[in-house]
Design a protein around this motif. Structure first.
Motif, PDB file in Angstrom:
ATOM      1  N   LEU A 128       0.835  -1.214   0.000  1.00 23.77           N
ATOM      2  CA  LEU A 128       0.000   0.000   0.000  1.00 23.77           C
ATOM      3  C   LEU A 128       0.863   1.254   0.000  1.00 23.77           C
ATOM      4  CD1 LEU A 128      -2.575  -1.116   2.709  1.00 23.77           C
ATOM      5  CD2 LEU A 128      -3.170  -0.481   0.353  1.00 23.77           C
ATOM      6  N   PRO A 129       0.306   2.368  -0.450  1.00 24.99           N
ATOM      7  CA  PRO A 129       1.043   3.630  -0.323  1.00 24.99           C
ATOM      8  C   PRO A 129       1.312   3.958   1.146  1.00 24.99           C
ATOM      9  CG  PRO A 129      -1.184   4.014  -1.228  1.00 24.99           C
ATOM     10  CD  PRO A 129      -1.030   2.541  -1.062  1.00 24.99           C
TER      11      PRO A 129
ATOM     12  N   HIS B  64      -3.667   3.499   6.405  1.00 25.00           N
ATOM     13  CA  HIS B  64      -3.629   2.048   6.191  1.00 25.00           C
ATOM     14  C   HIS B  64      -2.193   1.545   5.994  1.00 25.00           C
ATOM     15  CE1 HIS B  64      -6.119  -1.477   4.305  1.00 25.00           C
ATOM     16  NE2 HIS B  64      -5.195  -1.900   5.120  1.00 25.00           N
TER      17      HIS B  64
ATOM     18  N   THR C 163      -9.968  -2.828  -3.771  1.00 24.19           N
ATOM     19  CA  THR C 163      -9.494  -2.849  -5.166  1.00 24.19           C
ATOM     20  C   THR C 163      -8.319  -3.813  -5.339  1.00 24.19           C
ATOM     21  OG1 THR C 163     -10.226  -0.580  -5.509  1.00 24.19           O
ATOM     22  CG2 THR C 163      -8.546  -1.390  -7.024  1.00 24.19           C
TER      23      THR C 163
ATOM     24  N   ARG D 148      -8.300  -6.931  -7.972  1.00 21.93           N
ATOM     25  CA  ARG D 148      -7.267  -7.110  -9.008  1.00 21.93           C
ATOM     26  C   ARG D 148      -6.548  -8.450  -8.867  1.00 21.93           C
ATOM     27  NH1 ARG D 148      -4.624  -1.093 -10.082  1.00 21.93           N
ATOM     28  NH2 ARG D 148      -6.614  -0.091 -10.556  1.00 21.93           N
TER      29      ARG D 148
ATOM     30  N   GLY E   1     -11.785   1.796  10.061  1.00 25.93           N
ATOM     31  CA  GLY E   1     -11.094   2.857  10.787  1.00 25.93           C
ATOM     32  C   GLY E   1     -11.214   4.171  10.064  1.00 25.93           C
ATOM     33  N   MET E   2     -10.528   5.158  10.582  1.00 24.64           N
ATOM     34  CA  MET E   2     -10.522   6.504   9.997  1.00 24.64           C
ATOM     35  C   MET E   2      -9.183   7.144  10.307  1.00 24.64           C
ATOM     36  SD  MET E   2     -14.026   8.398  11.071  1.00 24.64           S
ATOM     37  CE  MET E   2     -13.800   9.853  10.046  1.00 24.64           C
TER      38      MET E   2
ATOM     39  N   GLY F 179     -11.227   3.310  -4.811  1.00 21.80           N
ATOM     40  CA  GLY F 179      -9.982   2.546  -4.693  1.00 21.80           C
ATOM     41  C   GLY F 179      -9.297   2.795  -3.357  1.00 21.80           C
TER      42      GLY F 179
ATOM     43  N   TYR G 288      -9.228   5.633  -1.722  1.00 15.52           N
ATOM     44  CA  TYR G 288      -8.944   7.061  -1.516  1.00 15.52           C
ATOM     45  C   TYR G 288     -10.252   7.822  -1.347  1.00 15.52           C
ATOM     46  CZ  TYR G 288      -4.100   6.513  -3.131  1.00 15.52           C
ATOM     47  OH  TYR G 288      -2.790   6.151  -3.273  1.00 15.52           O
TER      48      TYR G 288
ATOM     49  N   PHE H 183     -12.588   0.163  -8.898  1.00 19.03           N
ATOM     50  CA  PHE H 183     -12.368   1.083  -7.771  1.00 19.03           C
ATOM     51  C   PHE H 183     -13.495   1.043  -6.726  1.00 19.03           C
ATOM     52  CE2 PHE H 183      -9.815   3.286 -11.184  1.00 19.03           C
ATOM     53  CZ  PHE H 183      -8.577   3.019 -10.612  1.00 19.03           C
TER      54      PHE H 183
ATOM     55  N   LYS I 276      -8.005  17.940 -14.272  1.00 14.42           N
ATOM     56  CA  LYS I 276      -6.751  17.178 -14.146  1.00 14.42           C
ATOM     57  C   LYS I 276      -5.568  18.070 -13.809  1.00 14.42           C
ATOM     58  CE  LYS I 276      -7.305  12.905 -16.596  1.00 14.42           C
ATOM     59  NZ  LYS I 276      -7.077  12.061 -17.728  1.00 14.42           N
TER      60      LYS I 276
ATOM     61  N   ASN J 187      -5.015  12.983  -9.396  1.00 15.03           N
ATOM     62  CA  ASN J 187      -5.684  12.197 -10.454  1.00 15.03           C
ATOM     63  C   ASN J 187      -6.831  11.316  -9.949  1.00 15.03           C
ATOM     64  OD1 ASN J 187      -4.166  10.219  -9.207  1.00 15.03           O
ATOM     65  ND2 ASN J 187      -2.807   9.837 -10.941  1.00 15.03           N
ATOM     66  N   PHE J 188      -6.723  10.770  -8.724  1.00 15.77           N
ATOM     67  CA  PHE J 188      -7.787   9.875  -8.265  1.00 15.77           C
ATOM     68  C   PHE J 188      -9.092  10.624  -7.982  1.00 15.77           C
ATOM     69  CE2 PHE J 188      -5.424  11.195  -4.513  1.00 15.77           C
ATOM     70  CZ  PHE J 188      -6.429  11.563  -3.643  1.00 15.77           C
TER      71      PHE J 188
HETATM   72  C1  MCA Z   1      -5.545   5.462  -9.492  1.00 17.94           C
HETATM   73  N1  MCA Z   1      -6.543   5.985 -10.234  1.00 17.94           N
HETATM   74  C2  MCA Z   1      -7.647   6.057  -9.509  1.00 17.94           C
HETATM   75  C3  MCA Z   1      -7.292   5.552  -8.252  1.00 17.94           C
HETATM   76  N2  MCA Z   1      -5.994   5.195  -8.270  1.00 17.94           N
HETATM   77  N3  MCA Z   1      -8.885   6.481  -9.785  1.00 17.94           N
HETATM   78  C4  MCA Z   1      -9.791   6.426  -8.817  1.00 17.94           C
HETATM   79  N4  MCA Z   1      -9.517   5.948  -7.578  1.00 17.94           N
HETATM   80  C5  MCA Z   1      -8.285   5.503  -7.272  1.00 17.94           C
HETATM   81  N5  MCA Z   1      -8.002   5.035  -6.059  1.00 17.94           N
HETATM   82  C6  MCA Z   1      -6.507   6.374 -11.647  1.00 17.94           C
HETATM   83  C7  MCA Z   1      -5.453   7.392 -11.940  1.00 17.94           C
HETATM   84  O1  MCA Z   1      -6.014   8.655 -11.820  1.00 17.94           O
HETATM   85  C8  MCA Z   1      -5.097   7.059 -13.367  1.00 17.94           C
HETATM   86  O2  MCA Z   1      -6.044   7.645 -14.219  1.00 17.94           O
HETATM   87  C9  MCA Z   1      -5.285   5.564 -13.449  1.00 17.94           C
HETATM   88  O3  MCA Z   1      -6.174   5.219 -12.390  1.00 17.94           O
HETATM   89  C10 MCA Z   1      -4.000   4.797 -13.275  1.00 17.94           C
HETATM   90  O4  MCA Z   1      -3.271   5.384 -12.210  1.00 17.94           O
HETATM   91  P1  MCA Z   1      -2.194   4.565 -11.409  1.00 17.94           P
HETATM   92  O5  MCA Z   1      -1.555   5.451 -10.413  1.00 17.94           O
HETATM   93  O6  MCA Z   1      -1.350   3.754 -12.342  1.00 17.94           O
HETATM   94  O7  MCA Z   1      -3.138   3.584 -10.622  1.00 17.94           O
HETATM   95  P2  MCA Z   1      -2.745   2.325  -9.868  1.00 17.94           P
HETATM   96  O8  MCA Z   1      -1.311   2.270  -9.555  1.00 17.94           O
HETATM   97  O9  MCA Z   1      -3.371   1.192 -10.566  1.00 17.94           O
HETATM   98  O10 MCA Z   1      -3.486   2.604  -8.450  1.00 17.94           O
HETATM   99  C11 MCA Z   1      -4.621   1.978  -8.066  1.00 17.94           C
HETATM  100  C12 MCA Z   1      -4.484   1.555  -6.599  1.00 17.94           C
HETATM  101  C13 MCA Z   1      -4.269   2.834  -5.763  1.00 17.94           C
HETATM  102  C14 MCA Z   1      -3.309   0.604  -6.449  1.00 17.94           C
HETATM  103  C15 MCA Z   1      -5.763   0.868  -6.212  1.00 17.94           C
HETATM  104  O11 MCA Z   1      -5.366   3.706  -5.949  1.00 17.94           O
HETATM  105  C16 MCA Z   1      -4.034   2.543  -4.328  1.00 17.94           C
HETATM  106  O12 MCA Z   1      -2.934   2.204  -3.933  1.00 17.94           O
HETATM  107  N6  MCA Z   1      -5.078   2.666  -3.482  1.00 17.94           N
HETATM  108  C17 MCA Z   1      -4.935   2.438  -2.059  1.00 17.94           C
HETATM  109  C18 MCA Z   1      -5.350   3.658  -1.308  1.00 17.94           C
HETATM  110  C19 MCA Z   1      -5.065   3.556   0.193  1.00 17.94           C
HETATM  111  O13 MCA Z   1      -4.002   3.090   0.626  1.00 17.94           O
HETATM  112  N7  MCA Z   1      -6.022   3.992   1.029  1.00 17.94           N
HETATM  113  C20 MCA Z   1      -5.923   3.925   2.435  1.00 17.94           C
HETATM  114  C21 MCA Z   1      -6.416   5.213   3.047  1.00 17.94           C
HETATM  115  P3  MCA Z   1      -5.567   8.506 -15.472  1.00 17.94           P
HETATM  116  O14 MCA Z   1      -4.704   7.599 -16.264  1.00 17.94           O
HETATM  117  O15 MCA Z   1      -6.866   8.891 -16.117  1.00 17.94           O
HETATM  118  O16 MCA Z   1      -4.838   9.663 -14.866  1.00 17.94           O
HETATM  119  S1  MCA Z   1      -6.385   5.106   4.848  1.00 17.94           S
HETATM  120  C22 MCA Z   1      -8.045   4.911   5.227  1.00 17.94           C
HETATM  121  O17 MCA Z   1      -8.874   4.967   4.377  1.00 17.94           O
HETATM  122  C23 MCA Z   1      -8.562   4.558   6.551  1.00 17.94           C
HETATM  123  C24 MCA Z   1      -7.976   5.155   7.732  1.00 17.94           C
HETATM  124  C25 MCA Z   1      -8.575   3.049   6.711  1.00 17.94           C
HETATM  125  O18 MCA Z   1      -9.578   2.538   7.240  1.00 17.94           O
HETATM  126  O19 MCA Z   1      -7.607   2.419   6.282  1.00 17.94           O
END
Ligand code: MCA
Ligand code: AMP
Length: 517
Positions: A210-211, A216, A258, A262, A308-309, A419, A421, A451, A477, A482-483
């Motif tokens: 994860l990022p 998370h 997500t 995948r 969580g949050m 996804g 975010y 997503f 954009k 981007n997300f």
């Molecule tokens: C990438 N894109 C997205 C998202 N991610 N669009 C919508 N939602 C997203 N999450 C779009 C980009 O804008 C781009 O579009 C295209 O998808 C490809 O981008 P890329 O960066 O290559 O995407 P990816 O590497 O495939 O990323 C997808 C992903 C990433 C791996 C699912 O979004 C991710 O790592 N998500 C995890 C988020 C996370 O860690 N959340 C925790 C929050 P274009 O080409 O048109 O520009 S902590 C939280 O919520 C709480 C506290 C908890 O309970 O954990």
């Protein structure tokens, strides 16, 4: 006096053999590097000594927008160690977004990629930041160059449990983002509870995919492994095939839904491939029951969903071993986020704040050692989000069943989780409404197979103006991460309204729900 510095607790959990591997990078061009526990200790000491040498005031913010790398993790540990406040920023944020965060947090130090140094440093220097360093994924940049001149021995700064350790910006339903202030104690208490609750073992190995700029990846995953002295297999970028290939070498995986969706598309995902894994955890967004069921069928393993949050770290979790508080049930139930964690209080209330009976839906409120100290420099906003008796209003809507399982059924906050975010429609609508020729707009979340949920923008033109949906998206954009960009934009003559004149987003959601079916 005891030192409540979170780093001290994490360091104390390092295994006796400091030469054992703590982190191994896998996948991508920076694969194959091994970092021992001693490396983590020494490098974070050098970085902490560099921060000390800057003679920053206590509680200085260290803002960091860099690609994921083990060095970025070391910078996080060093910031804790030196007693400063870590402020992670999503790498997708654009100049306007960074300008707001830096202006609001007034960091003493900003660390960014070399490619972004030009514009980021301009913003930082304008906001009064004195030190801007660079750090890239390939271990290059001024931060490590400067740290190389410092000692690799460092005593963690003395901190109280209530002292601020990190600020995590979360967008607001209205207005600008708010910085959630988490203390050393908030995070340590949560890490210790989760260690117990998820049955961490001495031989555990975590796949970290994860990022590391959100709760998370940064707290649940990293603290989870470090507080148990467990090594991590580290991917700078999530890659479903590479992740599945790691299962025979690992035991624990954490992901947003997500990531599971995948991996399910990978033919190599089988029972045999997953046999060595003991725990798959999902959170940050609702896990569809279809995904939960399909995962069980394909791997023979039951995903453990938790909730969580940013403001509270983890609140609830499905049980790993049986939870004696709830009659020793050990079932992980899909569609629920499990039981409230030990030491945390959770209640479901009606609009007036009165507790709801079992199974009835209401607003979720929480209280406990995990709950944050408030929003950075927003005392009124903080006061609004807490009840008189100290419960935090999550903005999530849910219920608790007779057995104690909590389910999230919706949100009172206007939020899209894409996804994993968070995307706040108000922010996107604000940007669209400022564009020439736009009268107004509404952004709603609709289901998306990858997503989970994505935004659709519905836009109304000013009389006589003509609008192009693609141009609207292109203009967005340039301004937003981007997300956050809606995956579809439509220009229509009018928005549905109720008798009060309020836009009926539920009707729009319904109208566009099949956009990505
Ligand atoms: C990438 N894109 C997205 C998202 N991610 N669009 C919508 N939602 C997203 N999450 C779009 C980009 O804008 C781009 O579009 C295209 O998808 C490809 O981008 P890329 O960066 O290559 O995407 P990816 O590497 O495939 O990323 C997808 C992903 C990433 C791996 C699912 O979004 C991710 O790592 N998500 C995890 C988020 C996370 O860690 N959340 C925790 C929050 P274009 O080409 O048109 O520009 S902590 C939280 O919520 C709480 C506290 C908890 O309970 O954990
Ligand atoms: P953040 O602002 O990134 O901290 O996101 C927190 C929000 O994510 C919560 O308020 C919930 O709405 C949502 N969330 C986190 N975990 C889950 C889950 N397992 N199921 C449903 N929603 C979740």
């Amino acid at each position: 006096m005891d030192n409540h510095n979170l780093f001290a607790a994490l360091r104390a959990a390092f295994p006796a053999d400091l030469d054992a591997t703590a982190v191994e990078t896998v996948g991508g061009e920076h694969a194959g590097l091994r970092y021992s526990w001693r490396d983590l200790d020494r490098a974070s000491a050098m970085l902490a000594n560099l921060l000390d040498s800057l003679q920053l005031p206590a509680g200085s913010r260290i803002a960091v927008q860099v690609d994921k790398s083990v060095e970025a993790l070391m910078l996080y540990l060093a910031t804790l160690r030196a007693g400063h406040v870590f402020l992670p920023l999503n790498t997708a944020y654009q100049a306007g977004e960074i300008e707001y965060f830096v202006g609001n947090a007034e960091p003493a130090v900003v660390v960014c990629s070399k490619a972004n140094f030009g514009w980021v440093s301009k913003i930082a220097f304008k906001a009064g930041t004195r030190h801007v360093f660079t750090l890239d994924e390939d271990r290059s940049g001024t931060l490590l160059d400067r740290a190389a001149h410092h000692s690799d021995v460092h005593t963690p700064a003395l901190r109280q449990a209530d002292d601020l350790a990190v600020i995590i910006y979360t967008s607001g339903t209205t207005g600008r983002s708010k910085g959630a202030m988490l203390s050393h104690g908030n995070m340590l208490s949560n890490a210790q509870v989760l260690r117990q609750y998820w049955g961490w073992r001495p031989d555990d190995v975590l796949i970290h995919a994860l990022p590391i700029f959100h709760v998370h990846g940064l707290f649940v995953a990293i603290h989870g492994a470090l507080i148990n002295g467990s090594p991590m297999l580290w991917l700078n970028r999530f890659d479903p095939r590479a992740t599945v290939a790691l299962f025979p070498r690992a035991t624990v995986f954490m992901g947003v839904p997500t990531l599971y969706v995948r991996m399910l598309a990978e033919p190599g995902l089988t029972k045999q491939q997953a046999a060595h894994m003991r725990l798959f955890i999902s959170g940050s967004a609702p896990l569809l029951i279809e995904t939960f069921d399909e995962w069980k069928q394909r791997t023979g393993q039951t995903i453990l969903e938790r909730y969580g949050m940013s403001e509270t770290v983890m609140i609830t979790s499905n049980p790993y071993p049986a939870d004696p508080r709830f009659g020793g049930q050990d079932e992980r139930r899909g569609g629920t986020v499990g039981f409230v964690l030990p030491g945390v209080e959770l209640r479901v209330v009606d609009d007036a704040g009165a507790p709801m009976p079992v199974d009835e839906i209401g607003g979720i409120q929480v209280r406990g050692p995990n709950v944050f100290k408030g929003y950075w420099r927003m005392p009124e906003k903080t006061a609004e989000e807490f009840t008189a008796d100290g419960f935090f209003k999550t903005g999530d809507v849910g219920r608790i069943d007779a057995r104690g399982y909590v389910s999230i059924v919706g949100r009172s906050k206007d939020l899209i989780i894409s996804g994993g975010y968070n995307v706040y429609p108000a922010e996107i609508e604000g940007c669209i409404n400022e564009m020439a020729g736009v009268a107004e707009s509404a952004v709603v979340g609709v289901p998306h197979p990858d997503f989970g949920e994505v935004g659709v923008a519905v836009v109304i033109a000013k009389p006589g103006a003509s609008l192009d949906a693609n141009q609207i998206l292109a203009a967005l954009k340039a301004r937003l991460a981007n997300f956050k960009i809606p995956k579809r934009c439509v220009v229509v003559p009018e928005l549905p309204r109720n008798t009060m004149g309020k836009v009926q987003k539920n009707l729009l959601r319904d109208q566009y729900k099949a956009s990505f079916a």
